[in-house]
Design a protein around this motif. Structure first.
Motif, short mmCIF file in Angstrom:
data_model
loop_
_atom_site.label_atom_id
_atom_site.label_comp_id
_atom_site.label_asym_id
_atom_site.label_seq_id
_atom_site.Cartn_x
_atom_site.Cartn_y
_atom_site.Cartn_z
N GLU A 59 -9.85 -5.06 -12.30
CA GLU A 59 -8.48 -5.60 -12.28
C GLU A 59 -7.46 -4.47 -12.22
OE1 GLU A 59 -4.68 -5.97 -13.90
OE2 GLU A 59 -6.24 -5.45 -15.36
N GLY A 60 -7.64 -3.48 -13.08
CA GLY A 60 -6.68 -2.39 -13.11
C GLY A 60 -6.63 -1.63 -11.81
N LEU A 61 -7.80 -1.33 -11.25
CA LEU A 61 -7.85 -0.58 -10.00
C LEU A 61 -7.23 -1.36 -8.86
CD1 LEU A 61 -8.98 1.96 -8.52
CD2 LEU A 61 -11.05 0.61 -8.09
N SER A 62 -7.55 -2.65 -8.78
CA SER A 62 -7.02 -3.47 -7.69
C SER A 62 -5.50 -3.56 -7.74
CB SER A 62 -7.62 -4.88 -7.76
OG SER A 62 -9.02 -4.83 -7.61
N HIS A 63 -4.96 -3.80 -8.91
CA HIS A 63 -3.50 -3.88 -9.03
C HIS A 63 -2.84 -2.52 -8.87
CE1 HIS A 63 -3.90 -7.97 -11.25
NE2 HIS A 63 -3.69 -8.14 -9.96
N LEU A 64 -3.52 -1.47 -9.26
CA LEU A 64 -2.97 -0.13 -9.03
C LEU A 64 -2.81 0.13 -7.54
CD1 LEU A 64 -2.07 2.62 -10.13
CD2 LEU A 64 -4.47 3.35 -9.97
N MET A 65 -3.75 -0.33 -6.73
CA MET A 65 -3.63 -0.13 -5.28
C MET A 65 -2.41 -0.86 -4.73
SD MET A 65 -6.06 1.95 -4.43
CE MET A 65 -5.88 2.71 -6.05
N TRP A 66 -2.09 -2.01 -5.32
CA TRP A 66 -0.86 -2.71 -4.90
C TRP A 66 0.37 -1.85 -5.20
CZ3 TRP A 66 -0.96 -8.57 -6.64
CH2 TRP A 66 -2.07 -9.20 -6.06
N VAL A 67 0.33 -1.14 -6.30
CA VAL A 67 1.45 -0.30 -6.70
C VAL A 67 1.59 0.92 -5.79
CG1 VAL A 67 2.31 1.22 -8.54
CG2 VAL A 67 1.39 -1.03 -9.12
N LEU A 68 0.45 1.49 -5.41
CA LEU A 68 0.47 2.78 -4.72
C LEU A 68 0.49 2.68 -3.21
CD1 LEU A 68 -2.25 4.67 -6.82
CD2 LEU A 68 0.25 4.82 -7.07
N GLY A 75 0.11 0.82 6.48
CA GLY A 75 0.52 2.10 7.05
C GLY A 75 0.07 3.29 6.23
N ASP A 76 -0.29 3.05 4.96
CA ASP A 76 -0.80 4.12 4.10
C ASP A 76 -2.30 4.27 4.30
OD1 ASP A 76 1.68 4.74 2.94
OD2 ASP A 76 1.42 3.22 1.37
N ALA A 77 -2.83 5.40 3.82
CA ALA A 77 -4.26 5.66 3.91
C ALA A 77 -4.77 6.21 2.58
CB ALA A 77 -4.56 6.65 5.04
N VAL A 78 -6.08 6.00 2.35
CA VAL A 78 -6.71 6.45 1.12
C VAL A 78 -8.08 7.02 1.46
CG1 VAL A 78 -7.54 4.11 0.69
CG2 VAL A 78 -7.52 5.75 -1.18
N LEU A 79 -8.46 8.10 0.79
CA LEU A 79 -9.79 8.69 0.95
C LEU A 79 -10.73 8.09 -0.09
CD1 LEU A 79 -9.06 12.51 1.47
CD2 LEU A 79 -9.57 10.80 3.21
N VAL A 80 -11.89 7.60 0.35
CA VAL A 80 -12.87 6.99 -0.54
C VAL A 80 -14.26 7.48 -0.15
CG1 VAL A 80 -13.82 4.83 -1.44
CG2 VAL A 80 -11.44 4.91 -0.69
N PRO A 81 -15.07 7.93 -1.13
CA PRO A 81 -16.45 8.32 -0.82
C PRO A 81 -17.23 7.15 -0.23
CG PRO A 81 -15.84 9.08 -3.01
CD PRO A 81 -14.75 8.15 -2.55
N PRO A 125 -18.21 -1.48 -4.16
CA PRO A 125 -17.41 -2.26 -3.21
C PRO A 125 -15.92 -2.32 -3.49
CG PRO A 125 -19.50 -3.35 -3.59
CD PRO A 125 -19.46 -2.18 -4.54
N ILE A 126 -15.50 -2.46 -4.76
CA ILE A 126 -14.07 -2.60 -5.02
C ILE A 126 -13.30 -1.34 -4.65
CG2 ILE A 126 -14.02 -1.81 -7.42
CD1 ILE A 126 -12.10 -4.81 -5.88
N HIS A 127 -13.97 -0.19 -4.64
CA HIS A 127 -13.30 1.05 -4.24
C HIS A 127 -12.93 1.02 -2.76
CE1 HIS A 127 -15.41 3.36 -7.76
NE2 HIS A 127 -14.48 2.51 -8.17
N LEU A 128 -13.73 0.32 -1.97
CA LEU A 128 -13.44 0.18 -0.55
C LEU A 128 -12.45 -0.94 -0.27
CD1 LEU A 128 -17.10 0.52 0.80
CD2 LEU A 128 -15.30 2.24 0.97
N PHE A 129 -12.57 -2.05 -1.03
CA PHE A 129 -11.80 -3.23 -0.68
C PHE A 129 -10.46 -3.34 -1.40
CE2 PHE A 129 -16.08 -4.41 0.69
CZ PHE A 129 -15.79 -4.75 2.00
N ALA A 130 -10.30 -2.74 -2.57
CA ALA A 130 -9.00 -2.80 -3.23
C ALA A 130 -7.90 -2.18 -2.37
CB ALA A 130 -9.07 -2.12 -4.61
N ALA A 165 -4.58 -4.18 -0.34
CA ALA A 165 -3.19 -3.73 -0.40
C ALA A 165 -2.63 -3.44 1.00
CB ALA A 165 -3.08 -2.48 -1.27
N GLY A 166 -3.46 -3.59 2.02
CA GLY A 166 -3.00 -3.38 3.40
C GLY A 166 -3.18 -1.96 3.90
N ALA A 167 -3.79 -1.09 3.12
CA ALA A 167 -3.94 0.30 3.50
C ALA A 167 -5.20 0.51 4.34
CB ALA A 167 -3.98 1.19 2.27
N GLU A 168 -5.31 1.67 4.95
CA GLU A 168 -6.49 2.04 5.72
C GLU A 168 -7.37 2.95 4.87
OE1 GLU A 168 -5.64 3.62 9.58
OE2 GLU A 168 -3.92 2.31 9.87
N VAL A 169 -8.68 2.71 4.92
CA VAL A 169 -9.64 3.50 4.15
C VAL A 169 -10.28 4.54 5.05
CG1 VAL A 169 -11.82 3.42 2.89
CG2 VAL A 169 -10.10 1.65 2.52
#
Length: 393
Positions: A105-114, A118-124, A129-134, A138-142
């Motif tokens: 929950e915390g991670l998913s809502h944090l992604m909404w905040v950050l 148009g934004d991008a995030v680096l993920v191993p 799964p939630i690290h890829l989908f959160a 939020a609409g960002a690119e992984v």
């Protein structure tokens, strides 16, 4: 009436874990004894003090009202004490700690905040799964960063940054890592913090397995790195360390601006965890601080039993230094099967359920994940079943 469109979930891939779970359920309905080493759902009981305090607090009507979404003050203070004594990291419980309803929950809502479109995030990759989908929710690119025990993660991260556009705003990490069990040292954390400060990025570290480590390894908190509070937040959970999965108690700690931003969003979304749970969690942190050691000993014994058994039957695996999992390559004799097909075969023929690596993203293909959620006797039974399958090929 036209078929309804559910825009945020339309493009979600099938949840492959549910396929294995379905096969497991079908087998058990037929009376088959399936050894379940799939879903990472801890079977170790929660501390007695947590259960007793929960029952006591739940009987008081004053605890039945709305609570604080940030977490009650004594709970945040207990987390601050834990970080000081466990990691030597000082935290202000008023500005640098927030309670979340579990780390997901915390991670998913944090992604909404950050993040936003148009934004991008680096993920191993592979990844929980939630690290890829959160970030995707939020609409960002992984931007996936290849990760294995053989990969120079730091160099891969730098290269992925250089070749990404737009430049990633967030770096999402989790060590010890689920599913690969990869571990890092404080030097790695310091390098990533220095990189983030240089490139104006924020690090989000999911520290789910902070206390599950073996053979003398001690997982570092990213907040132990110099300057980390400038660019990092970390999630710490009672789920694995205290075997309190169903309680949904976790925390985000670190950069005070990010903590304040998540607190603002959560004030619109929830009223916090049920207050008796928060009270019980506070007492657990204060009075059962040694419980993670008992949990850790249990997982280490199970790890030893499973890894020794698999290697004995010819399935070569490396004993992990952390997490409650074993990450194993699909054996060469079954290399013609993808990980989902192989896991399906194991349920049907060996009566053993494990998780297909493809469920953790394309980078997980060719591997399976064992969860150490059965006792040594059941794990030994699973190894016997697997040996019979191997011998029949």
């Amino acid at each position: 009436m036209q078929a309804m469109e559910f825009r945020r979930i339309t493009n979600l891939p099938p949840y492959v874990f549910s396929i294995i779970d379905g096969l497991k359920v079908e087998g058990r309905r037929r009376g088959e004894d399936i050894v379940d080493l799939g879903f990472g759902n801890p079977d170790i009981p929660s501390p007695d003090v947590a259960v007793e305090k929960l029952a006591e607090a739940a009987r008081s009507p004053r605890n039945h009202r709305y609570s604080l979404s940030r977490g009650i003050p004594k709970l945040r203070a207990a987390v601050s004490d834990l970080y000081l004594h466990r990691f030597g990291v000082g935290l202000d419980p008023e500005t640098e700690v927030i309670n979340t309803i579990g780390a997901k929950e915390g991670l998913s809502h944090l992604m909404w905040v950050l993040l936003q479109p148009g934004d991008a995030v680096l993920v191993p990759s592979p990844s929980y799964p939630i690290h890829l989908f959160a970030p995707l929710f939020a609409g960002a690119e992984v931007r996936k960063v290849p990760l294995s025990t053989q990969t120079d993660m730091e160099e891969s991260l730098r290269q992925r940054w250089e070749y990404s556009w737009p430049k990633p705003r967030v770096i999402l990490l989790s060590f010890p890592h689920n599913p690969t069990t990869a571990c890092v040292d404080l030097g790695f954390m310091q390098s990533i913090v220095d990189f983030a400060r240089e490139h104006d990025a924020l690090i989000v570290h999911d520290f789910a397995y902070a206390d599950i480590a073996f053979d003398g390894y001690s997982p570092p908190s990213i907040l132990q790195a110099e300057g980390a509070k400038d660019v990092a937040v970390e999630f710490y959970s009672l789920t694995k360390s205290f075997s309190m999965a169903g309680w949904r108690v976790a925390f985000m700690v670190g950069n005070r601006e990010v903590v304040a931003a998540l607190a603002k969003l959560k004030s619109y979304l929830d009223y916090g965890t049920f207050q008796p749970i928060q009270i019980a969690a506070t007492v657990t942190l204060n009075e059962a601080s040694e419980y993670p050691k008992l949990v850790n000993e249990t997982y280490q014994s199970r790890r030893n039993t499973l890894c020794a058994g698999l290697n004995r039957i010819g399935w070569e695996v490396e004993p992990p230094k952390g997490t409650m999992f074993v990450w194993a390559p699909v054996p060469p004799v079954f290399a013609h099967l993808n990980s989902l097909e192989f896991c399906s075969l194991l349920v049907r023929e060996a009566k053993v359920a494990v998780s297909p690596g493809s469920g953790f993203g394309p980078g997980g293909e060719g591997h399976v994940r064992f969860a150490l959620i059965e006792n040594e006797q059941r794990i030994t039974q699973a190894v016997r079943n697997l040996r019979r399958l191997f011998e029949s090929v």
